[in-house]
Design a protein around this motif. Structure first.
Motif, short mmCIF file in Angstrom:
data_model
loop_
_atom_site.label_atom_id
_atom_site.label_comp_id
_atom_site.label_asym_id
_atom_site.label_seq_id
_atom_site.Cartn_x
_atom_site.Cartn_y
_atom_site.Cartn_z
N LYS A 248 18.55 -20.69 18.23
CA LYS A 248 19.41 -20.01 19.19
C LYS A 248 18.90 -18.59 19.39
N ASN A 249 19.15 -18.05 20.57
CA ASN A 249 18.80 -16.66 20.85
C ASN A 249 19.92 -15.76 20.35
N LEU A 250 19.58 -14.95 19.36
CA LEU A 250 20.56 -14.05 18.75
C LEU A 250 19.92 -12.68 18.53
N GLY A 251 20.75 -11.74 18.16
CA GLY A 251 20.27 -10.41 17.80
C GLY A 251 20.55 -10.14 16.34
N ILE A 252 19.70 -9.34 15.72
CA ILE A 252 19.91 -8.93 14.34
C ILE A 252 19.86 -7.41 14.24
N ARG A 253 20.87 -6.86 13.66
CA ARG A 253 20.87 -5.43 13.33
C ARG A 253 20.40 -5.31 11.88
N ALA A 254 19.39 -4.48 11.65
CA ALA A 254 18.80 -4.37 10.31
C ALA A 254 18.44 -2.93 10.01
N LYS A 255 18.25 -2.65 8.73
CA LYS A 255 17.78 -1.32 8.30
C LYS A 255 16.45 -1.50 7.60
N GLY A 256 15.62 -0.46 7.69
CA GLY A 256 14.31 -0.52 7.05
C GLY A 256 13.58 0.79 7.18
N LYS A 257 12.28 0.75 6.98
CA LYS A 257 11.45 1.95 7.01
C LYS A 257 10.68 2.04 8.34
N GLN A 258 10.55 3.27 8.83
CA GLN A 258 9.79 3.51 10.05
C GLN A 258 8.88 4.71 9.87
N GLN A 259 7.65 4.58 10.34
CA GLN A 259 6.68 5.67 10.25
C GLN A 259 7.12 6.78 11.19
N SER A 260 7.33 7.98 10.65
CA SER A 260 7.91 9.07 11.43
C SER A 260 6.98 9.61 12.51
N GLU A 261 5.68 9.40 12.37
CA GLU A 261 4.75 9.92 13.36
C GLU A 261 4.41 8.90 14.44
N THR A 262 4.20 7.64 14.04
CA THR A 262 3.76 6.62 15.00
C THR A 262 4.89 5.72 15.47
N GLY A 263 6.02 5.70 14.75
CA GLY A 263 7.11 4.82 15.12
C GLY A 263 6.95 3.40 14.61
N GLU A 264 5.88 3.13 13.87
CA GLU A 264 5.63 1.78 13.36
C GLU A 264 6.74 1.37 12.39
N ILE A 265 7.17 0.12 12.51
CA ILE A 265 8.22 -0.42 11.65
C ILE A 265 7.58 -1.17 10.49
N ASP A 266 8.05 -0.88 9.29
CA ASP A 266 7.61 -1.63 8.11
C ASP A 266 8.44 -2.90 8.05
N THR A 267 7.90 -3.99 8.62
CA THR A 267 8.67 -5.23 8.71
C THR A 267 8.91 -5.88 7.35
N SER A 268 8.20 -5.44 6.32
CA SER A 268 8.43 -5.98 4.98
C SER A 268 9.64 -5.34 4.30
N SER A 269 10.21 -4.29 4.93
CA SER A 269 11.31 -3.56 4.30
C SER A 269 12.67 -3.86 4.92
N LEU A 270 12.75 -4.83 5.82
CA LEU A 270 13.95 -5.03 6.63
C LEU A 270 15.07 -5.72 5.84
N ASP A 271 16.26 -5.12 5.89
CA ASP A 271 17.45 -5.68 5.26
C ASP A 271 18.52 -5.91 6.32
N PHE A 272 19.15 -7.05 6.25
CA PHE A 272 20.16 -7.48 7.21
C PHE A 272 21.40 -6.61 7.18
N ILE A 273 21.94 -6.29 8.38
CA ILE A 273 23.23 -5.61 8.48
C ILE A 273 24.25 -6.53 9.15
N GLU A 274 23.91 -7.04 10.36
CA GLU A 274 24.83 -7.94 11.03
C GLU A 274 24.10 -8.78 12.07
N LEU A 275 24.73 -9.89 12.43
CA LEU A 275 24.22 -10.78 13.46
C LEU A 275 24.93 -10.47 14.77
N ILE A 276 24.19 -10.53 15.88
CA ILE A 276 24.74 -10.15 17.18
C ILE A 276 24.55 -11.29 18.16
N ASP A 277 25.64 -11.67 18.86
CA ASP A 277 25.53 -12.67 19.91
C ASP A 277 24.68 -12.13 21.05
#
Length: 260
Positions: free
Chosen positions: A191-220
């Motif tokens: 199903k097409n859903l959204g996920i709100r998550a927290k994690g680490k982001q590189q402050s200079e380039t904006g790159e997301i550390d996808t290995s650090s992502l923790d779930f917050i909530e599911l979004i319709d």
């Protein structure tokens, strides 16, 4: 040399008074090696990666990963740059995380990692308890993210996660509490859903550390074109504004700098 090459990760050390060998290297230690190597070679989209074959050999414990030569050449350049700069801040997040995992293992278990490729003049790198292959913490900040896409997997025995296929980042895994998945009554797969998550982001380039992502909530989330809704908006605009406006006068006012 052909169109394939390989990476060698030689791990030396001991378990008590017994030197490391394939006979005493447990499968629980092999699994993270396999996961880390995939991140070393293919930090982004893993779904379309080429075949990687694996062999474990004597000496002390030699892990050999064979794949397309193009990726071996690229990885050889990476370990050469690490040797030159003595840091891993320039790497993609997942590649950097793999090196950090090797560094953590070297410190915790007093292992020595010797990593090289099959190229004739290969670069090589040693990771020991004395080295410091860790990203500069200051450049990685905590952040919240919203990911939208199709859910392709959800679950896990010990570390549960949700796999979501996104347009811009490909497939990402979000670590998710088992308690949430136990209580979620609907089938979220495909199903097409959204996920709100927290994690680490590189402050200079904006790159997301996808290995650090923790779930917050599911979004319709339903990414569809709603013609009926758009018609309502157009009719409302015509009635409330466009229907009362002379387009020639409005354009003249805009050209002269008047506020409509």
């Amino acid at each position: 040399m052909g169109n394939t090459g390989h990476i060698e990760i030689n791990i030396s050390g001991s378990k008590g008074n017994i030197k490391l060998s394939p006979d005493n290297f447990d499968i629980k230690e092999i699994i993270p090696i396999l996961e880390n190597v995939e991140n070393l070679l293919f930090p982004k989209e893993k779904k379309s990666r080429p075949l990687v074959s694996y062999d474990i050999q004597e000496g002390s414990v030699k892990h050999v990963f064979r794949t397309t030569l193009q990726y071996i050449i690229g990885f050889n350049a990476i370990i050469g740059q690490i040797n030159n700069s003595q840091n891993i801040d320039f790497l993609d997040a997942e590649t950097a995380k793999a090196f950090e995992n090797f560094q953590a293992s070297a410190i915790k278990k007093d292992y020595v990692f010797h990593i090289k490729t099959s190229l004739p003049t290969s670069n090589a790198i040693y990771i020991t308890k004395e080295t410091n292959l860790i990203r500069t913490e200051a450049i990685w900040t905590d952040a919240e993210f919203y990911f939208y896409g199709k859910i392709t997997n959800a679950g896990g025995k010990d570390r549960a996660n949700i796999h979501i296929v996104t347009d811009d980042l490909g497939t990402i895994r979000v670590q998710t509490p088992i308690s949430f998945l136990e209580k979620y009554e609907e089938n979220m797969l495909y199903k097409n859903l959204g996920i709100r998550a927290k994690g680490k982001q590189q402050s200079e380039t904006g790159e997301i550390d996808t290995s650090s992502l923790d779930f917050i909530e599911l979004i319709d989330y339903e990414p569809k074109y709603d013609e009926k809704y758009l018609k309502i908006l157009r009719d409302r605009a015509k009635k409330n504004w466009l229907g009362k406006t002379n387009p020639e006068i409005w354009l003249l006012q805009v050209r002269e700098g008047y506020e409509v």
